[in-house]
Write an enzyme that holds these catalytic residues in place. Structure first.
Site, PDB file in Angstrom:
ATOM      1  CG  ASN A 160      -7.977  -2.588  -3.870  1.00  0.00           C
ATOM      2  OD1 ASN A 160      -6.861  -2.584  -3.334  1.00  0.00           O
ATOM      3  ND2 ASN A 160      -8.949  -1.797  -3.473  1.00  0.00           N
ATOM      4  CG  HIS A 161      -6.321   1.583  -4.879  1.00  0.00           C
ATOM      5  ND1 HIS A 161      -7.071   2.730  -4.907  1.00  0.00           N
ATOM      6  CD2 HIS A 161      -6.558   0.999  -3.677  1.00  0.00           C
ATOM      7  CE1 HIS A 161      -7.731   2.853  -3.762  1.00  0.00           C
ATOM      8  NE2 HIS A 161      -7.436   1.813  -3.002  1.00  0.00           N
ATOM      9  CG  ASP A 195      -1.919  -1.167   1.130  1.00  0.00           C
ATOM     10  OD1 ASP A 195      -2.697  -1.232   0.172  1.00  0.00           O
ATOM     11  OD2 ASP A 195      -1.874  -2.021   2.036  1.00  0.00           O
TER      12      ASP A 195
END
Length: 156
Positions: A98-99, A27
């Site tokens: 997911n991004h 992240d």
């Protein structure tokens, strides 16, 4: 030979393995400065930003993009580190988060507004196009899961 030996089950002999280090970073969300800080803290990059991890494996578990102002710089950083690590006997694996998937689908609601404006929405869309865009094509090649010490599963 370097490495260590682990006794297997009776009658199965011994298993040899190399003492490689594996690091995982998650992240980063377009925060280039924190990405650099984390990689330096782990000793994976030198002061000039080049690979210093030797034969280590770095797994970036996805979500390099969105939220922060430097998604494109983060993507370029890991592209460069992948090449440099391979030359040094190491490995950089970037997983599809997911991004990244959202951007491939044309959903830019989490892209940093300043970065999107400076790049241009149409240009961003073209870059992340999964068929024709340079970044889109690269992201399509990212694994969605990885097996430590081996390959991964086929890309989605």
């Amino acid at each position: 030979a370097s490495g260590f030996r682990v006794s297997g089950a009776p009658g199965r002999g011994e298993i040899s393995a190399s003492p490689l280090m594996v690091y995982a970073i998650a992240d980063l969300h377009g925060d280039y400065d924190q990405a650099i800080a984390a990689l330096r803290l782990c000793g994976l990059i030198a002061a000039d930003g080049s690979w210093a991890g030797g034969n280590a494996t770095l797994v970036q578990t996805g979500d390099q993009v969105d939220r922060g102002p430097d998604s494109l710089k983060v993507l370029e950083l890991f592209r460069t580190l992948r090449r440099q690590a391979a030359q040094a006997g190491g490995r950089v694996v970037t997983l599809l988060g997911n991004h990244e998937a959202l951007n491939l689908e044309g959903d830019f609601r989490y892209v940093n507004e300043a970065e999107l404006q400076s790049t241009g929405r149409e240009t961003w869309s073209e870059m992340f196009d999964p068929e024709a865009g340079a970044i889109g094509a690269e992201l399509r090649g990212h694994e969605a899961a990885v097996v430590a010490g081996g390959g991964g599963r086929p890309p989605l």
